[in-house]
Scaffold this motif. Sequence first.
Motif: not given
Length: 319
Positions: A47, A50, A53, A60, A74, A77-78, A140, A142, A171, A287
């Motif tokens: 993570a 990320l 990016i 995702w 994750v 992050q998003y 994305m 993961w 990822m 990645h």
Amino acid sequence: MSDSSPAAASASPACAPHRRALQRQTKRLATLPEAPWLHQEAARRLAAKLAPIRLQPKDWIDWSAFLGAGAELVQAQYPQAQRWVVEPSGELAQRSQAQLAQNAQRDWRKLWRREVPQAHVEPVPADAPWRRDGSDGAQMLWANMTLHASADLPGLMRRWYEHLAIDGFLMCSGLGPDTARELRAVYAALGWPLPTIDFIDMHDLGDELVQAGFADPVMDMERLTLTWETPEALLAELRTWGGNVAQGRFAGLRTPRWRARLLETLRERLMRPDGRLGLTVELVYGHAIKPTPRIKVEAEARVSLQDMKRMIRQGDKPG
């Protein structure tokens, strides 16, 4: 006592895991109270990659979500992105489905609208929900700690490719070839079949990603040294990572005498100056991006309507 060791997979057919053994181990791992500590640590490190990016995914895919242990990391992050869960087995899907239902109960809006997400079981159909409204896939995918847990890694990568949108990114991570090298040395010295198959090398991972259609692969690896007070504790934790799924592994049950010999040898061979037993773990990270398809022009070139629309949207031209 069964022969316990980390589950492993490799792109090499000779070193591929036994499919039925892998299914049995996956079923057993679904009964764990939580994802293994090592998987959680790998998720934290993946993570962290990320941050540089720029793409902000709208959707995702959390592939092998329960054992991957990356949902909260994750989503932090998003926070606005829609998460879709895919599991390799029905047992793991049930675990993830229960967790999704609990999360929906905490979110009164989803509970009121009865918008409880579903945990999908691999293989996922072509009309998966992240392809709604004409979308060609998620932005994305993961897949933490999955590279060593598939009987067909090249095929798995192709499926990852299919579920990603153009310019979407992957990822992924898994165990590398130096993992449990001390344990393999012990087994070799005792004349026993090796306790793992070959884990995928960082460079082989890049080649496999390109073969699957991905572009601009970036690989990374790091080695950790984990320690335990006793060989019993070491074997118990390794069992949470998986089991020996290698072709040609010992097919029957081991005896108490065999286990006693293993424990004694581990004490002798793995003991460090601090009195603890040490084992190497190599984590491999990957990645890559799903590129815009290039249409080769010949005397007669056929382009699907979907590909033509995609090229128009992105300003691409046949190459």
